[in-house]
Design an enzyme around this catalytic site. Sequence first.
Site, PDB file in Angstrom:
ATOM      1  N   ASP A  13       0.673  -1.184  -0.012  1.00  0.00           N
ATOM      2  CA  ASP A  13       0.077  -0.012  -0.114  1.00  0.00           C
ATOM      3  C   ASP A  13       0.812   1.295   0.154  1.00  0.00           C
ATOM      4  O   ASP A  13       2.167   1.389   0.528  1.00  0.00           O
ATOM      5  CB  ASP A  13      -0.771  -0.041   1.186  1.00  0.00           C
ATOM      6  N   ASN A  61     -10.879  -2.697  -6.153  1.00  0.00           N
ATOM      7  CA  ASN A  61      -9.880  -1.739  -7.024  1.00  0.00           C
ATOM      8  C   ASN A  61     -10.552  -1.310  -8.124  1.00  0.00           C
ATOM      9  O   ASN A  61     -10.280  -0.352  -8.952  1.00  0.00           O
ATOM     10  CB  ASN A  61      -8.560  -2.180  -7.362  1.00  0.00           C
TER      11      ASN A  61
HETATM   12  C1  FPP Z   1      -1.767   0.256  -3.554  1.00  0.00           C
HETATM   13  O1  FPP Z   1      -1.390   1.662  -3.288  1.00  0.00           O
HETATM   14  C2  FPP Z   1      -1.278  -0.564  -4.728  1.00  0.00           C
HETATM   15  C3  FPP Z   1      -2.115  -1.138  -5.463  1.00  0.00           C
HETATM   16  C4  FPP Z   1      -3.582  -1.047  -5.550  1.00  0.00           C
HETATM   17  C5  FPP Z   1      -1.398  -1.800  -6.904  1.00  0.00           C
HETATM   18  C6  FPP Z   1      -0.121  -2.919  -6.490  1.00  0.00           C
HETATM   19  C7  FPP Z   1       0.452  -2.922  -7.518  1.00  0.00           C
HETATM   20  C8  FPP Z   1       1.619  -3.171  -7.863  1.00  0.00           C
HETATM   21  C9  FPP Z   1       2.835  -2.900  -6.552  1.00  0.00           C
HETATM   22  C10 FPP Z   1       2.301  -2.953  -9.145  1.00  0.00           C
HETATM   23  C11 FPP Z   1       2.897  -4.338  -9.672  1.00  0.00           C
HETATM   24  C12 FPP Z   1       2.237  -5.372  -9.385  1.00  0.00           C
HETATM   25  C13 FPP Z   1       2.487  -6.770 -10.120  1.00  0.00           C
HETATM   26  C14 FPP Z   1       1.942  -7.782  -9.805  1.00  0.00           C
HETATM   27  C15 FPP Z   1       3.521  -6.485 -11.295  1.00  0.00           C
HETATM   28  P1  FPP Z   1      -2.418   2.650  -3.611  1.00  0.00           P
HETATM   29  O2  FPP Z   1      -2.663   3.266  -4.917  1.00  0.00           O
HETATM   30  O3  FPP Z   1      -3.611   2.406  -2.786  1.00  0.00           O
HETATM   31  O4  FPP Z   1      -1.569   3.856  -2.696  1.00  0.00           O
HETATM   32  P2  FPP Z   1      -2.370   5.006  -2.065  1.00  0.00           P
HETATM   33  O5  FPP Z   1      -3.210   4.651  -0.786  1.00  0.00           O
HETATM   34  O6  FPP Z   1      -1.241   5.793  -1.379  1.00  0.00           O
HETATM   35  O7  FPP Z   1      -3.224   5.662  -2.774  1.00  0.00           O
END
Ligand code: FPP
Length: 233
Positions: A13, A61
């Site tokens: 996250d 998501n």
């Molecule tokens: C949460 O951060 C992250 C995600 C929803 C996506 C996770 C994806 C990756 C790490 C990309 C690569 C993955 C693979 C399998 C190649 P957020 O967007 O919720 O962050 P925030 O809470 O700061 O908004």
Amino acid sequence: MTNALEHIAIIMDGNGRWALKRGLPRTAGHQKGGETLITICKAARRMGIKYMTVYAFSTENWKRPPAEVSFLMKLFEVYLDKYTKQLVEDGIRVIFIGNRDMLDSSLVQKMNELEQKTSMNNETTLQVCLNYGSRDEIIHAVQKAATLIKNGDILPQNIDEKTFSDMLYTKGIPDPDILIRTSGEKRLSNFLLWQLAYTEFFFTDTLWPDFTPEELAQIIETYQTRERRYGKV
Ligand code: FPP
């Protein structure tokens, strides 16, 4: 005596906040987050961790802005193209869990290919949760159990923790010993609700793109000092 450790689960996250802090679009955070995942995966293999499960995309998501959802879907494809060879060579087996029906066929094809190409690897298994939701998984398992009962294949009283676990997407994978959630949030967000029953939780303020193998090693060290009341041994 140290605690047994074979499986680490991670809620990656804070990608969006990492990018915003730098005046970059949120998508840049996801891109960097993908690189961090590769780094952590290699480190886990070096440390002898047998299983890693990461939350890449949840069933919730889809509610994000359409441009961010399509960027993430494209990013998964780009990463699969870019890292397949390396993952094969590094001895990492990759498996995906979650509902594939809603994903683009080109992405599903790459996921199948990666699973197939890494299927002989046995050092570390990376389980990627993509379009995964734990309640969805449990409902799916209940439907399976109901069908078996309806067809006379199993008696209701013979459904126990083991048979039910085997109906989940994670069949055959031991439950996580450690759960890590980055970015300071302290929620499970519909992640592995059944499997985390006895897991030790670690929350860190570090944003996922900044997470390092050193911090992983520190968490493991702390885990080794915790007394697990209901742990495996
Ligand atoms: C949460 O951060 C992250 C995600 C929803 C996506 C996770 C994806 C990756 C790490 C990309 C690569 C993955 C693979 C399998 C190649 P957020 O967007 O919720 O962050 P925030 O809470 O700061 O908004």
